[in-house]
Design a protein around this motif. Structure first.
Motif, PDB file in Angstrom:
ATOM      1  N   ARG A  30       0.807  -1.214   0.000  1.00 32.62           N
ATOM      2  CA  ARG A  30       0.000   0.000   0.000  1.00 32.62           C
ATOM      3  C   ARG A  30       0.845   1.272   0.000  1.00 32.62           C
ATOM      4  O   ARG A  30       1.907   1.307   0.614  1.00 32.62           O
ATOM      5  CB  ARG A  30      -0.906   0.112   1.212  1.00 32.62           C
ATOM      6  N   ILE A  31       0.308   2.259  -0.664  1.00 36.59           N
ATOM      7  CA  ILE A  31       0.718   3.638  -0.441  1.00 36.59           C
ATOM      8  C   ILE A  31      -0.386   4.172   0.449  1.00 36.59           C
ATOM      9  O   ILE A  31      -1.552   4.146   0.055  1.00 36.59           O
ATOM     10  CB  ILE A  31       0.738   4.438  -1.767  1.00 36.59           C
ATOM     11  N   ASN A  32      -0.080   4.583   1.653  1.00 38.41           N
ATOM     12  CA  ASN A  32      -1.153   4.874   2.605  1.00 38.41           C
ATOM     13  C   ASN A  32      -0.909   6.170   3.378  1.00 38.41           C
ATOM     14  O   ASN A  32      -0.742   6.165   4.593  1.00 38.41           O
ATOM     15  CB  ASN A  32      -1.303   3.688   3.563  1.00 38.41           C
ATOM     16  N   PHE A  33      -0.890   7.263   2.645  1.00 35.20           N
ATOM     17  CA  PHE A  33      -0.852   8.579   3.269  1.00 35.20           C
ATOM     18  C   PHE A  33      -2.288   9.077   3.377  1.00 35.20           C
ATOM     19  O   PHE A  33      -3.126   8.696   2.569  1.00 35.20           O
ATOM     20  CB  PHE A  33      -0.048   9.567   2.423  1.00 35.20           C
ATOM     21  N   PRO A  34      -2.606   9.939   4.344  1.00 35.44           N
ATOM     22  CA  PRO A  34      -3.978  10.439   4.456  1.00 35.44           C
ATOM     23  C   PRO A  34      -4.460  11.078   3.160  1.00 35.44           C
ATOM     24  O   PRO A  34      -5.631  11.002   2.818  1.00 35.44           O
ATOM     25  CB  PRO A  34      -3.885  11.483   5.572  1.00 35.44           C
ATOM     26  N   TRP A  35      -3.580  11.671   2.428  1.00 31.99           N
ATOM     27  CA  TRP A  35      -3.969  12.407   1.216  1.00 31.99           C
ATOM     28  C   TRP A  35      -3.695  11.629  -0.074  1.00 31.99           C
ATOM     29  O   TRP A  35      -3.964  12.098  -1.160  1.00 31.99           O
ATOM     30  CB  TRP A  35      -3.215  13.741   1.171  1.00 31.99           C
ATOM     31  N   HIS A  36      -3.155  10.448   0.065  1.00 31.38           N
ATOM     32  CA  HIS A  36      -2.761   9.708  -1.132  1.00 31.38           C
ATOM     33  C   HIS A  36      -2.697   8.222  -0.792  1.00 31.38           C
ATOM     34  O   HIS A  36      -1.787   7.782  -0.101  1.00 31.38           O
ATOM     35  CB  HIS A  36      -1.401  10.211  -1.609  1.00 31.38           C
ATOM     36  N   LYS A  37      -3.695   7.476  -1.274  1.00 20.91           N
ATOM     37  CA  LYS A  37      -3.750   6.052  -0.947  1.00 20.91           C
ATOM     38  C   LYS A  37      -4.023   5.225  -2.187  1.00 20.91           C
ATOM     39  O   LYS A  37      -4.953   5.517  -2.935  1.00 20.91           O
ATOM     40  CB  LYS A  37      -4.925   5.775   0.014  1.00 20.91           C
ATOM     41  N   HIS A  38      -3.250   4.208  -2.390  1.00 20.54           N
ATOM     42  CA  HIS A  38      -3.583   3.209  -3.408  1.00 20.54           C
ATOM     43  C   HIS A  38      -2.722   1.971  -3.229  1.00 20.54           C
ATOM     44  O   HIS A  38      -1.680   2.009  -2.582  1.00 20.54           O
ATOM     45  CB  HIS A  38      -3.448   3.780  -4.825  1.00 20.54           C
ATOM     46  N   ALA A  39      -3.214   0.873  -3.813  1.00 13.52           N
ATOM     47  CA  ALA A  39      -2.438  -0.362  -3.780  1.00 13.52           C
ATOM     48  C   ALA A  39      -1.237  -0.215  -4.696  1.00 13.52           C
ATOM     49  O   ALA A  39      -1.240   0.588  -5.631  1.00 13.52           O
ATOM     50  CB  ALA A  39      -3.310  -1.530  -4.232  1.00 13.52           C
ATOM     51  N   LYS A  40      -0.208  -0.994  -4.418  1.00 11.78           N
ATOM     52  CA  LYS A  40       0.950  -1.002  -5.305  1.00 11.78           C
ATOM     53  C   LYS A  40       1.533  -2.413  -5.383  1.00 11.78           C
ATOM     54  O   LYS A  40       1.332  -3.219  -4.471  1.00 11.78           O
ATOM     55  CB  LYS A  40       1.998   0.005  -4.833  1.00 11.78           C
TER      56      LYS A  40
END
Ligand code: SF4
Ligand code: SF4
Length: 69
Positions: A30-40
């Motif tokens: 995961r990319i899991n920032f509050p403002w930027h999230k998506h699977a990777k």
């Protein structure tokens, strides 16, 4: 981002994390920032081609890569 079997379009990803739960091979992260999230795709070489990620994603973020000879 891709493995030998599936391609992930991160623009379509809604970060539900279902694909991560079903992937037995730990391929997806995961990319899991509050403002930027998506699977990777973290470990493409581990992908078995089971296609569970593709089937479970409700947002069609995964695409099958056609087999080439
Ligand atoms: S199942 Fe689809 S929407 Fe959910 S995290 Fe995976 S790619 Fe993103
Ligand atoms: S095809 Fe299977 S092994 Fe490969 S990333 Fe998707 S769920 Fe994981």
């Amino acid at each position: 981002m891709r493995t030998e079997f599936v391609k992930l379009n991160t623009e379509k990803c809604k970060a539900c994390w279902k694909c991560i739960e079903v992937c037995a091979k730990n391929v997806i992260g995961r990319i899991n920032f509050p403002w930027h999230k998506h699977a990777k795709i973290n470990n493409p070489e581990n992908c078995s081609g089971c296609l569970k990620c593709l089937k479970i994603c409700e947002f069609s973020a995964y695409e099958l890569i056609p087999k080439t000879k």
